[in-house]
Design a protein around this motif. Structure first.
Motif, PDB file in Angstrom:
ATOM      1  N   LEU A 227      18.770   4.938  68.194  1.00 57.49           N
ATOM      2  CA  LEU A 227      19.325   6.229  68.597  1.00 57.49           C
ATOM      3  C   LEU A 227      20.459   6.626  67.657  1.00 57.49           C
ATOM      4  N   VAL A 228      20.535   7.922  67.382  1.00 53.18           N
ATOM      5  CA  VAL A 228      21.602   8.476  66.551  1.00 53.18           C
ATOM      6  C   VAL A 228      22.089   9.760  67.208  1.00 53.18           C
ATOM      7  N   ALA A 229      23.408   9.930  67.315  1.00 50.55           N
ATOM      8  CA  ALA A 229      23.997  11.153  67.870  1.00 50.55           C
ATOM      9  C   ALA A 229      24.687  11.918  66.755  1.00 50.55           C
ATOM     10  N   ALA A 230      24.493  13.232  66.739  1.00 52.54           N
ATOM     11  CA  ALA A 230      25.123  14.080  65.714  1.00 52.54           C
ATOM     12  C   ALA A 230      25.515  15.414  66.336  1.00 52.54           C
ATOM     13  N   GLY A 231      26.676  15.927  65.925  1.00 53.46           N
ATOM     14  CA  GLY A 231      27.136  17.227  66.392  1.00 53.46           C
ATOM     15  C   GLY A 231      27.194  18.226  65.259  1.00 53.46           C
ATOM     16  N   PHE A 232      26.655  19.423  65.469  1.00 51.62           N
ATOM     17  CA  PHE A 232      26.596  20.441  64.422  1.00 51.62           C
ATOM     18  C   PHE A 232      27.418  21.686  64.756  1.00 51.62           C
ATOM     19  N   GLY A 233      28.089  21.686  65.921  1.00 55.90           N
ATOM     20  CA  GLY A 233      28.850  22.872  66.299  1.00 55.90           C
ATOM     21  C   GLY A 233      27.967  24.101  66.378  1.00 55.90           C
ATOM     22  N   GLU A 234      28.499  25.225  65.878  1.00 54.78           N
ATOM     23  CA  GLU A 234      27.727  26.471  65.884  1.00 54.78           C
ATOM     24  C   GLU A 234      27.090  26.782  64.544  1.00 54.78           C
ATOM     25  N   PHE A 235      27.066  25.800  63.618  1.00 54.96           N
ATOM     26  CA  PHE A 235      26.744  26.107  62.225  1.00 54.96           C
ATOM     27  C   PHE A 235      25.276  25.922  61.855  1.00 54.96           C
ATOM     28  N   GLN A 236      24.413  25.603  62.812  1.00 54.68           N
ATOM     29  CA  GLN A 236      22.975  25.523  62.551  1.00 54.68           C
ATOM     30  C   GLN A 236      22.220  26.351  63.596  1.00 54.68           C
ATOM     31  N   PRO A 237      22.421  27.677  63.647  1.00 50.17           N
ATOM     32  CA  PRO A 237      21.761  28.498  64.679  1.00 50.17           C
ATOM     33  C   PRO A 237      20.268  28.643  64.417  1.00 50.17           C
ATOM     34  N   ILE A 238      19.509  28.788  65.490  1.00 52.31           N
ATOM     35  CA  ILE A 238      18.079  29.089  65.342  1.00 52.31           C
ATOM     36  C   ILE A 238      17.784  30.545  65.714  1.00 52.31           C
ATOM     37  N   ALA A 239      18.783  31.257  66.250  1.00 49.94           N
ATOM     38  CA  ALA A 239      18.658  32.684  66.576  1.00 49.94           C
ATOM     39  C   ALA A 239      19.879  33.404  66.016  1.00 49.94           C
ATOM     40  N   GLU A 240      19.645  34.445  65.250  1.00 51.50           N
ATOM     41  CA  GLU A 240      20.742  35.188  64.651  1.00 51.50           C
ATOM     42  C   GLU A 240      21.239  36.263  65.619  1.00 51.50           C
ATOM     43  N   GLY A 241      22.509  36.598  65.467  1.00 51.53           N
ATOM     44  CA  GLY A 241      23.075  37.676  66.286  1.00 51.53           C
ATOM     45  C   GLY A 241      24.046  37.147  67.327  1.00 51.53           C
ATOM     46  N   ASP A 242      24.733  38.086  67.982  1.00 48.12           N
ATOM     47  CA  ASP A 242      25.740  37.749  68.991  1.00 48.12           C
ATOM     48  C   ASP A 242      25.328  38.187  70.392  1.00 48.12           C
ATOM     49  N   THR A 243      24.030  38.404  70.579  1.00 48.76           N
ATOM     50  CA  THR A 243      23.575  38.799  71.912  1.00 48.76           C
ATOM     51  C   THR A 243      23.564  37.591  72.833  1.00 48.76           C
ATOM     52  N   PRO A 244      23.641  37.837  74.166  1.00 53.77           N
ATOM     53  CA  PRO A 244      23.573  36.711  75.098  1.00 53.77           C
ATOM     54  C   PRO A 244      22.315  35.876  74.934  1.00 53.77           C
ATOM     55  N   GLU A 245      21.189  36.527  74.609  1.00 54.82           N
ATOM     56  CA  GLU A 245      19.944  35.795  74.441  1.00 54.82           C
ATOM     57  C   GLU A 245      20.021  34.858  73.222  1.00 54.82           C
ATOM     58  N   ALA A 246      20.569  35.379  72.098  1.00 53.49           N
ATOM     59  CA  ALA A 246      20.681  34.562  70.890  1.00 53.49           C
ATOM     60  C   ALA A 246      21.612  33.380  71.118  1.00 53.49           C
ATOM     61  N   ARG A 247      22.746  33.610  71.764  1.00 59.21           N
ATOM     62  CA  ARG A 247      23.695  32.540  72.016  1.00 59.21           C
ATOM     63  C   ARG A 247      23.097  31.480  72.944  1.00 59.21           C
ATOM     64  N   SER A 248      22.299  31.931  73.937  1.00 59.48           N
ATOM     65  CA  SER A 248      21.677  30.980  74.844  1.00 59.48           C
ATOM     66  C   SER A 248      20.710  30.063  74.106  1.00 59.48           C
ATOM     67  N   GLN A 249      19.953  30.624  73.144  1.00 57.13           N
ATOM     68  CA  GLN A 249      19.020  29.795  72.369  1.00 57.13           C
ATOM     69  C   GLN A 249      19.758  28.806  71.474  1.00 57.13           C
ATOM     70  N   ASN A 250      20.910  29.215  70.972  1.00 57.64           N
ATOM     71  CA  ASN A 250      21.654  28.336  70.057  1.00 57.64           C
ATOM     72  C   ASN A 250      22.374  27.200  70.774  1.00 57.64           C
ATOM     73  N   ARG A 251      22.650  27.360  72.079  1.00 57.60           N
ATOM     74  CA  ARG A 251      23.254  26.258  72.841  1.00 57.60           C
ATOM     75  C   ARG A 251      22.129  25.303  73.243  1.00 57.60           C
ATOM     76  N   ARG A 252      22.039  24.155  72.539  1.00 56.12           N
ATOM     77  CA  ARG A 252      20.838  23.348  72.697  1.00 56.12           C
ATOM     78  C   ARG A 252      21.080  21.895  72.307  1.00 56.12           C
ATOM     79  N   ILE A 253      20.184  21.025  72.733  1.00 52.40           N
ATOM     80  CA  ILE A 253      20.055  19.637  72.263  1.00 52.40           C
ATOM     81  C   ILE A 253      18.687  19.494  71.626  1.00 52.40           C
ATOM     82  N   GLU A 254      18.669  18.980  70.395  1.00 50.78           N
ATOM     83  CA  GLU A 254      17.409  18.781  69.687  1.00 50.78           C
ATOM     84  C   GLU A 254      17.120  17.290  69.536  1.00 50.78           C
ATOM     85  N   LEU A 255      15.852  16.917  69.697  1.00 48.74           N
ATOM     86  CA  LEU A 255      15.402  15.534  69.541  1.00 48.74           C
ATOM     87  C   LEU A 255      14.419  15.458  68.385  1.00 48.74           C
ATOM     88  N   LYS A 256      14.668  14.536  67.488  1.00 48.64           N
ATOM     89  CA  LYS A 256      13.807  14.413  66.298  1.00 48.64           C
ATOM     90  C   LYS A 256      13.532  12.939  66.021  1.00 48.64           C
TER      91      LYS A 256
END
Length: 342
Positions: free
Chosen positions: A309-338
């Motif tokens: 297991l490896v844990a990493a934090g990226f803050g807000e600097f790797q967004p998957i949705a552009e823009g400042d709308t509530p929908e875009a921000r909701s998509q960017n608040r996430r945990i990714e597993l790889k």
């Protein structure tokens, strides 16, 4: 007569399912190419050292060849001088014989003839001494030339040995490249197979969740599913989902061969709304890292090996949705597993 000697100076110059497979291939290629480049670097240094030895041996051969040419020239000079001395010696012998004949016949003055014969005898003795010295010098030069030839033969033998070793090194490099290519293909096939199995199981387990989706080679969990607003601790729903993930990981761990050095990377991401700094975390870096760490620690508590297991934090600097709308921000608040290699 004086013997003239001519000498020379001696100089010595002392190289979705499709996205999943492609990313795996790229990472495996990067890893194995790194090993390959390292091997080439080590072997190149060895070959470079051998090239320097070859250059040095070639330089020695050139120097010895020049010395041999000089010695041959000196020998020729001495032989020419010796021939000249022998010719003069023959002339003196002939003159002495002629005078002796005249003396025997009674022609001329006996005293004058005897004096001349004495002078010729002295010159003959001196010429004989010079002739002996020249012969000794010729013999010495012959010995020096033989020694130089022996040195040249030894250097040429060493040069041939070095060239043979160089060819063997080149063959080793080619063989290493072939083996790395085979290992690369095998590693990619194995990791792809187990990753496909892992993601297939997760799809079966998590396919009915709206806030969980697949993006390329990653499973993406929206933070609202796992955490309370602004907090790093898994909520009951998040613990349920991570428990299912832990079960799948433990089963996968039993199947993947030990030689495949895989890990599950847990990446924490936030939206671009800055924190006030007055709460538990000063910024989004700390919040994203804390959430990723919380997931890793929960999985470990369920039996997943910590070294996978490896844990990493990226803050807000790797967004998957552009823009400042509530929908875009909701998509960017996430945990990714790889699932990937170390």
């Amino acid at each position: 007569m004086a013997l003239r000697r001519r000498g020379g100076q001696r100089s010595i110059d002392y190289w979705p399912g499709f996205v999943d497979a492609l990313s795996t291939l790229l990472m495996a290629i990067m890893f194995l190419l790194t090993v390959f480049v390292l091997g080439q670097f080590i072997l190149s240094r060895e070959i470079t050292g051998k090239d320097e030895v070859l250059d040095r041996l070639n330089s020695q051969i050139n120097e010895l060849t020049q010395l041999l040419a000089l010695e041959k020239g000196s020998k020729q000079d001495v032989e020419d001088s010796l021939a000249n001395i022998q010719a003069q010696l023959a002339d003196a012998e002939s003159e002495k014989s002629r005078l002796q004949q005249l003396l025997d016949q009674g022609a001329g003055s006996s005293a004058t003839a005897n004096k001349r014969i004495g002078e010729l005898s002295g010159e003959l003795d001196a010429q004989k001494q010079i002739s002996e010295q020249a012969l000794n010098q010729v013999e010495l030069l012959n010995q020096q030339i033989a020694a130089l030839r022996s040195q040249i033969a030894a250097v040429e033998q060493a040069l041939q040995l070095s060239e043979t070793r160089d060819k063997n090194s080149q063959a080793k490099i080619a063989d290493l490249g072939r083996r790395l290519n085979v290992a690369l293909a095998q590693r990619v096939q194995e990791l792809n197979r187990y990753r496909s199995d892992f993601f297939g199981r997760l799809r079966e387990i998590l396919s009915d969740r709206e806030n969980i989706r697949i993006v390329g080679d990653r499973f993406v969990f929206q933070s609202e599913v796992l955490f309370p607003s602004g907090g790093p601790d898994l909520n009951p729903a998040g613990q349920e989902e991570m428990g299912k993930l832990a079960t799948a990981l433990i089963e996968l761990t039993k199947e993947i061969p030990a030689e495949i050095d895989w890990v599950l990377r847990v990446d924490g991401h936030t939206d671009n709304v800055p924190l006030t700094g007055s709460g538990r975390y000063r910024d989004n870096w700390e919040l994203s890292s804390a959430r990723a760490t919380s997931v890793v620690k929960f999985l470990i508590s369920k039996g997943v090996p910590a070294n996978r297991l490896v844990a990493a934090g990226f803050g807000e600097f790797q967004p998957i949705a552009e823009g400042d709308t509530p929908e875009a921000r909701s998509q960017n608040r996430r945990i990714e597993l790889k699932l990937t290699e170390k």
